[in-house]
Motif scaffolding. Structure first.
Motif, PDB file in Angstrom:
ATOM      1  N   GLU A 158      57.732  95.243   8.837  1.00 47.58           N
ATOM      2  CA  GLU A 158      57.516  93.869   8.368  1.00 47.58           C
ATOM      3  C   GLU A 158      58.504  92.904   9.023  1.00 47.58           C
ATOM      4  OE1 GLU A 158      57.547  94.017   4.115  1.00 47.58           O
ATOM      5  OE2 GLU A 158      55.535  94.911   4.018  1.00 47.58           O
ATOM      6  N   TRP A 159      59.771  93.341   9.138  1.00 50.10           N
ATOM      7  CA  TRP A 159      60.784  92.519   9.808  1.00 50.10           C
ATOM      8  C   TRP A 159      60.396  92.277  11.264  1.00 50.10           C
ATOM      9  CZ3 TRP A 159      63.810  93.860  14.036  1.00 50.10           C
ATOM     10  CH2 TRP A 159      64.850  92.977  14.359  1.00 50.10           C
ATOM     11  N   PHE A 160      60.008  93.350  11.969  1.00 52.19           N
ATOM     12  CA  PHE A 160      59.680  93.229  13.390  1.00 52.19           C
ATOM     13  C   PHE A 160      58.414  92.395  13.594  1.00 52.19           C
ATOM     14  CE2 PHE A 160      57.666  94.780  17.314  1.00 52.19           C
ATOM     15  CZ  PHE A 160      58.672  94.479  18.208  1.00 52.19           C
ATOM     16  N   TYR A 161      57.428  92.554  12.724  1.00 54.84           N
ATOM     17  CA  TYR A 161      56.187  91.788  12.855  1.00 54.84           C
ATOM     18  C   TYR A 161      56.456  90.291  12.691  1.00 54.84           C
ATOM     19  CZ  TYR A 161      51.291  90.446  12.331  1.00 54.84           C
ATOM     20  OH  TYR A 161      50.053  89.852  12.500  1.00 54.84           O
ATOM     21  N   ALA A 162      57.264  89.938  11.680  1.00 54.98           N
ATOM     22  CA  ALA A 162      57.599  88.526  11.447  1.00 54.98           C
ATOM     23  C   ALA A 162      58.383  87.957  12.627  1.00 54.98           C
ATOM     24  CB  ALA A 162      58.399  88.380  10.152  1.00 54.98           C
ATOM     25  N   LEU A 163      59.284  88.756  13.206  1.00 50.71           N
ATOM     26  CA  LEU A 163      60.063  88.332  14.366  1.00 50.71           C
ATOM     27  C   LEU A 163      59.163  88.137  15.581  1.00 50.71           C
ATOM     28  CD1 LEU A 163      63.376  89.881  15.568  1.00 50.71           C
ATOM     29  CD2 LEU A 163      61.388  90.093  17.033  1.00 50.71           C
ATOM     30  N   LEU A 164      58.263  89.101  15.803  1.00 50.69           N
ATOM     31  CA  LEU A 164      57.365  89.059  16.960  1.00 50.69           C
ATOM     32  C   LEU A 164      56.440  87.845  16.913  1.00 50.69           C
ATOM     33  CD1 LEU A 164      56.378  90.812  19.450  1.00 50.69           C
ATOM     34  CD2 LEU A 164      54.643  91.700  17.907  1.00 50.69           C
ATOM     35  N   LYS A 165      55.866  87.583  15.733  1.00 49.21           N
ATOM     36  CA  LYS A 165      54.910  86.482  15.582  1.00 49.21           C
ATOM     37  C   LYS A 165      55.588  85.156  15.197  1.00 49.21           C
ATOM     38  CE  LYS A 165      50.738  87.453  15.008  1.00 49.21           C
ATOM     39  NZ  LYS A 165      49.510  87.531  15.824  1.00 49.21           N
ATOM     40  N   LYS A 166      56.916  85.213  15.014  1.00 48.42           N
ATOM     41  CA  LYS A 166      57.688  84.047  14.566  1.00 48.42           C
ATOM     42  C   LYS A 166      57.114  83.481  13.268  1.00 48.42           C
ATOM     43  CE  LYS A 166      60.130  82.671  18.657  1.00 48.42           C
ATOM     44  NZ  LYS A 166      60.616  81.574  19.499  1.00 48.42           N
ATOM     45  N   ASN A 167      56.883  84.390  12.327  1.00 49.15           N
ATOM     46  CA  ASN A 167      56.448  84.009  10.985  1.00 49.15           C
ATOM     47  C   ASN A 167      57.665  83.739  10.118  1.00 49.15           C
ATOM     48  OD1 ASN A 167      53.827  84.446  11.803  1.00 49.15           O
ATOM     49  ND2 ASN A 167      53.630  86.438  10.834  1.00 49.15           N
ATOM     50  N   SER A 168      57.434  83.089   8.972  1.00 45.78           N
ATOM     51  CA  SER A 168      58.511  82.844   8.022  1.00 45.78           C
ATOM     52  C   SER A 168      59.119  84.182   7.577  1.00 45.78           C
ATOM     53  CB  SER A 168      57.949  82.093   6.819  1.00 45.78           C
ATOM     54  OG  SER A 168      58.937  81.872   5.860  1.00 45.78           O
ATOM     55  N   PRO A 169      60.430  84.311   7.467  1.00 43.45           N
ATOM     56  CA  PRO A 169      61.454  83.264   7.621  1.00 43.45           C
ATOM     57  C   PRO A 169      62.024  83.150   9.030  1.00 43.45           C
ATOM     58  CG  PRO A 169      62.476  85.242   6.755  1.00 43.45           C
ATOM     59  CD  PRO A 169      61.017  85.573   6.972  1.00 43.45           C
ATOM     60  N   TRP A 170      61.388  83.783  10.026  1.00 37.17           N
ATOM     61  CA  TRP A 170      61.967  83.819  11.375  1.00 37.17           C
ATOM     62  C   TRP A 170      61.217  82.918  12.347  1.00 37.17           C
ATOM     63  CZ3 TRP A 170      66.039  85.315   9.550  1.00 37.17           C
ATOM     64  CH2 TRP A 170      66.162  86.412   8.721  1.00 37.17           C
ATOM     65  N   VAL A 171      60.805  81.758  11.871  1.00 38.21           N
ATOM     66  CA  VAL A 171      60.063  80.811  12.724  1.00 38.21           C
ATOM     67  C   VAL A 171      60.938  80.334  13.887  1.00 38.21           C
ATOM     68  CG1 VAL A 171      58.878  78.577  12.760  1.00 38.21           C
ATOM     69  CG2 VAL A 171      58.673  80.061  10.759  1.00 38.21           C
ATOM     70  N   ASN A 172      62.203  80.047  13.608  1.00 36.29           N
ATOM     71  CA  ASN A 172      63.107  79.495  14.628  1.00 36.29           C
ATOM     72  C   ASN A 172      64.255  80.446  14.974  1.00 36.29           C
ATOM     73  OD1 ASN A 172      61.756  76.951  14.780  1.00 36.29           O
ATOM     74  ND2 ASN A 172      62.689  76.408  12.828  1.00 36.29           N
ATOM     75  N   TRP A 173      64.001  81.747  14.932  1.00 38.44           N
ATOM     76  CA  TRP A 173      65.108  82.687  15.074  1.00 38.44           C
ATOM     77  C   TRP A 173      65.759  82.680  16.453  1.00 38.44           C
ATOM     78  CZ3 TRP A 173      65.585  87.184  18.064  1.00 38.44           C
ATOM     79  CH2 TRP A 173      64.438  87.576  18.754  1.00 38.44           C
ATOM     80  N   THR A 174      65.080  82.154  17.482  1.00 42.82           N
ATOM     81  CA  THR A 174      65.684  82.083  18.819  1.00 42.82           C
ATOM     82  C   THR A 174      66.231  80.690  19.125  1.00 42.82           C
ATOM     83  OG1 THR A 174      63.509  81.623  19.789  1.00 42.82           O
ATOM     84  CG2 THR A 174      64.239  83.914  19.798  1.00 42.82           C
ATOM     85  N   ARG A 175      66.316  79.834  18.106  1.00 44.53           N
ATOM     86  CA  ARG A 175      66.777  78.455  18.342  1.00 44.53           C
ATOM     87  C   ARG A 175      68.241  78.422  18.776  1.00 44.53           C
ATOM     88  NH1 ARG A 175      66.354  74.521  13.338  1.00 44.53           N
ATOM     89  NH2 ARG A 175      67.734  76.151  12.533  1.00 44.53           N
ATOM     90  N   ASP A 176      69.091  79.185  18.085  1.00 44.98           N
ATOM     91  CA  ASP A 176      70.493  79.265  18.496  1.00 44.98           C
ATOM     92  C   ASP A 176      71.071  80.617  18.089  1.00 44.98           C
ATOM     93  OD1 ASP A 176      71.286  79.180  15.792  1.00 44.98           O
ATOM     94  OD2 ASP A 176      71.540  77.016  15.818  1.00 44.98           O
ATOM     95  N   ILE A 177      72.320  80.838  18.460  1.00 42.33           N
ATOM     96  CA  ILE A 177      72.958  82.133  18.245  1.00 42.33           C
ATOM     97  C   ILE A 177      73.025  82.477  16.772  1.00 42.33           C
ATOM     98  CG2 ILE A 177      75.133  83.390  18.505  1.00 42.33           C
ATOM     99  CD1 ILE A 177      75.526  81.539  21.039  1.00 42.33           C
ATOM    100  N   TYR A 178      73.332  81.496  15.928  1.00 42.30           N
ATOM    101  CA  TYR A 178      73.537  81.776  14.509  1.00 42.30           C
ATOM    102  C   TYR A 178      72.227  82.101  13.788  1.00 42.30           C
ATOM    103  CZ  TYR A 178      78.207  80.368  15.614  1.00 42.30           C
ATOM    104  OH  TYR A 178      79.448  80.316  16.195  1.00 42.30           O
ATOM    105  N   ASP A 179      71.128  81.448  14.189  1.00 39.94           N
ATOM    106  CA  ASP A 179      69.812  81.813  13.634  1.00 39.94           C
ATOM    107  C   ASP A 179      69.433  83.232  14.073  1.00 39.94           C
ATOM    108  OD1 ASP A 179      69.311  79.503  12.214  1.00 39.94           O
ATOM    109  OD2 ASP A 179      68.353  78.481  13.884  1.00 39.94           O
TER     110      ASP A 179
END
Length: 198
Positions: free
Chosen positions: A166-187
């Motif tokens: 579930e974590w990897f799927y949300a990261l891959l598709k940029k679903n909530s809560p990881w919509v902006n996870w590549t925006r900056d280092i802290y995200d």
């Protein structure tokens, strides 16, 4: 044996290296390829080289005199406020690829990762997560399905694999809560911090 915990340790070390550059006042880092990233033989630590991307130099911090003057004029902000420490690095290009290769690939090659990623992307959500669960079992828990594992232990493993999927799927598709996870280092660090390891 390269486990899910090893994946997390590796990613945390990579992001800590970026954070250290920010603390040192470096403005930019070229993360378009992995030639600037040194990885230890045990995959436990990462070092960055060629740290001044685009020859931008270091961040210009204000002098003590300027800082005191600006604080005295808090009602009238300075025309050019001091530059905040921030590392100019494009995490959107390579970081997802690194994570995909660590989670999906594990020695199977880039073509396998690319094909599997496309398959997950096109599949309905539950089917995509099922594909990820199957690959996680093959990559990180080989032979468990064939062993006579105790029911409680097998149930616990399936729950863990489901959480990781579930974590990897949300990261891959940029679903909530990881919509902006590549925006900056802290995200990105917050996202990696939520990778389940137990």
């Amino acid at each position: 044996q390269f486990s899910i915990t090893s994946v997390k340790v590796f990613l945390v070390s990579l992001l800590n290296a970026f954070r250290d550059l920010t603390l040192m006042g470096v403005q930019a880092f070229d993360f378009n390829h992995l030639n600037n990233v040194l990885v230890s033989r045990d995959y436990q630590s990462v070092r960055l080289i060629d740290i001044d991307g685009n020859a931008q130099g270091s961040i210009n911090y204000p002098s003590l005199k300027d800082a005191l003057t600006n604080s005295d004029r808090s009602h009238n902000p300075a025309k050019n406020p001091p530059q905040k420490p921030s590392l100019n690095v494009d995490l959107n290009i390579l970081l997802p690829s690194v994570i995909e290769q660590l989670i999906l690939g594990k020695g199977r090659g880039k073509s396998f990762v690319s094909n599997t990623r496309s398959e997950i992307w096109r599949a309905p959500e539950e089917e995509g997560k099922a594909i990820i669960r199957g690959i996680l079992m093959e990559n990180f828990y080989p032979g468990v399905e064939n062993q006579e594992t105790e029911g409680a232990l097998k149930c616990k493993l399936q729950k863990h694999v489901t959480k990781v999927a579930e974590w990897f799927y949300a990261l891959l598709k940029k679903n909530s809560p990881w919509v902006n996870w590549t925006r900056d280092i802290y995200d990105a660090m917050r996202c990696i911090d939520h990778l389940p390891i137990s």
